[in-house]
Design a protein around this motif. Structure first.
Motif, PDB file in Angstrom:
ATOM      1  N   ALA A 244       0.867  -1.179   0.000  1.00  0.00           N
ATOM      2  CA  ALA A 244       0.000   0.000   0.000  1.00  0.00           C
ATOM      3  C   ALA A 244       0.902   1.227   0.000  1.00  0.00           C
ATOM      4  O   ALA A 244       1.771   1.374   0.867  1.00  0.00           O
ATOM      5  N   SER A 245       0.713   2.082  -0.982  1.00  0.00           N
ATOM      6  CA  SER A 245       1.526   3.294  -1.088  1.00  0.00           C
ATOM      7  C   SER A 245       0.617   4.504  -1.178  1.00  0.00           C
ATOM      8  O   SER A 245      -0.527   4.412  -1.649  1.00  0.00           O
ATOM      9  N   PRO A 246       1.097   5.669  -0.722  1.00  0.00           N
ATOM     10  CA  PRO A 246       0.256   6.871  -0.761  1.00  0.00           C
ATOM     11  C   PRO A 246      -0.159   7.232  -2.172  1.00  0.00           C
ATOM     12  O   PRO A 246       0.628   7.136  -3.116  1.00  0.00           O
ATOM     13  N   ALA A 247      -1.414   7.633  -2.304  1.00  0.00           N
ATOM     14  CA  ALA A 247      -1.973   8.063  -3.586  1.00  0.00           C
ATOM     15  C   ALA A 247      -2.651   9.409  -3.381  1.00  0.00           C
ATOM     16  O   ALA A 247      -2.815   9.870  -2.237  1.00  0.00           O
ATOM     17  N   PRO A 248      -3.043  10.090  -4.454  1.00  0.00           N
ATOM     18  CA  PRO A 248      -3.647  11.420  -4.310  1.00  0.00           C
ATOM     19  C   PRO A 248      -4.872  11.420  -3.403  1.00  0.00           C
ATOM     20  O   PRO A 248      -5.566  10.417  -3.241  1.00  0.00           O
ATOM     21  N   ALA A 249      -5.105  12.588  -2.803  1.00  0.00           N
ATOM     22  CA  ALA A 249      -6.287  12.829  -1.950  1.00  0.00           C
ATOM     23  C   ALA A 249      -6.332  11.895  -0.751  1.00  0.00           C
ATOM     24  O   ALA A 249      -7.404  11.533  -0.270  1.00  0.00           O
TER      25      ALA A 249
END
Length: 390
Positions: A244-249
């Motif tokens: 799991a990696s950071p994504a927009p919003a």
């Protein structure tokens, strides 16, 4: 873009590569490491815009291979043993050709043409996902939050959909399994149960023996199933294989990794096509293991963790079946036997290699299978939580 090197002892970044008699790939006689320039040199063979002085950073997540972040943008997986990543390279190439965004995007691979050993994958280059964590961290965090009163996370359905996409891409050349498929599956699962029972000791062993009849019933069901279709599946699918990696919003991107196959199988066995249901069974079992780890993290038995697992399993399976374009690939009748096999395989693995992990499959077996009460047993409880333990 792919590339190739040749020779018995080729030179890369002024370092000499060699394969020792045990099949280990060596750099100047030792293991490759971040900073020796090899990862960068190999990445530059498949990535056009990499500067000669780009940096290298180690990733300490793989005990078999060496993974290095290059230029903060790419991961170079340097294979630790000859032919160990050939399967993964082939499957990632197929997924890339299908346009899959369910896995880390493949930039290319470097093959080694050896005069004695033939040709094998030396390195795989994929995109780097900053801030990524594997599911034994992020999934457990989410379930601990559920125990604290927060809403159920939405990722079980997302994972079901992503796995369906992967199976659709890898299953384009699926073939009808042989008439011996049911017997092969039954023999393998029954052997896993015998091994687990033989090795199990103490309280977990008593709980396992009291559930042997139930486990055997599910495993025997494999002998009554149809051959169905087989193709090259992931082979070792669990939440730990999902980043799991950071994504927009503030959202997350979920990425499936590690297509090397089941490490407990021989290389030849890993190469054999298998049923899609095995991947799903392994992933469903891992949700139960997450529930066990969350209870350890919380420091108490909390039945709400397995209540969550029940809901998550349903959501994942429903989403998988809804998204799977090639419905013929999946036979739900295989799930009970495959799940039972995976549960006892997890327990046997812990007994042999990682005793601190025993509590997790022990918890799942205890929850999923009724006791015959043939042997005195203690209730399952999680071990004390320590940040450095598994």
């Amino acid at each position: 873009m792919n590339s190739e090197i040749e020779g018995e002892r080729p030179s890369i970044a002024d370092r000499v590569l060699a394969v020792d008699p045990d099949g280990r790939i060596l750099v100047d006689g030792g293991a490759p490491a971040a900073g020796d320039g090899v990862a960068l040199a190999l990445a530059r063979r498949v990535v056009d815009d990499l500067a000669a002085g780009a940096g290298e950073q180690a990733i300490a997540v793989d005990q078999t291979n060496t993974s290095v972040v290059v230029d903060g943008r790419f991961v170079v997986k340097l294979v630790g043993r000859w032919a160990a990543a050939d399967r993964a390279a082939r499957l990632l190439q197929r997924l890339a050709e299908a346009g899959s965004d369910d896995v880390a995007r493949l930039k290319g691979r470097v093959e080694w043409r050896h005069p004695r050993l033939g040709t094998s994958t030396l390195a795989i280059v994929t995109e780097y996902l900053p801030g990524a964590e594997d599911g034994w961290t992020w999934a457990v965090d989410d379930v601990v939050a559920v125990l604290g009163g927060e809403a159920d996370p939405d990722w079980p359905a997302i994972l079901g959909t992503r796995v369906a996409h992967v199976h659709d891409a890898l299953g384009t050349d699926a073939r009808q399994a042989g008439t011996d498929a049911a017997g092969r599956r039954l023999t393998r699962a029954a052997g896993a149960l015998r091994s687990a029972v033989t090795a199990a000791e103490g309280p977990s062993g008593a709980r396992l023996r009291n559930r042997r009849t139930s486990l055997e019933r599910d495993i025997r069901s494999l002998g009554e199933t149809r051959p169905g279709f087989e193709f090259p599946i992931h082979g070792d699918l669990h939440v730990g294989q999902v980043l799991a990696s950071p994504a927009p919003a503030g959202s997350r991107r979920y990425t499936i990794i590690d297509f090397d196959g089941d490490p407990q199988l021989s290389p030849d066995e890993r190469e054999r096509p298998d049923a899609a249901a095995r991947d799903i069974a392994h992933l469903l079992v891992s949700l139960d293991l997450v529930a066990a780890v969350a209870q350890k993290r919380a420091g108490r038995v909390d039945t709400r963790a397995f209540d969550w697992a029940d809901r998550a399993r349903t959501e994942l399976l429903d989403a998988y079946r809804a998204a799977l374009g090639r419905a013929e690939l999946f036979d739900p009748g295989l799930l009970p036997g495959f799940e039972a096999e995976q549960l006892v395989a997890e327990l046997h693995y812990a007994d042999r290699f990682l005793p601190v992990w025993r509590y997790a499959p022990d918890a799942a077996i205890t929850y999923r299978h009724p006791s015959s009460n043939d042997h005195p047993e203690e209730p399952w409880t999680p071990p004390p939580f320590a940040p450095t333990s598994n």
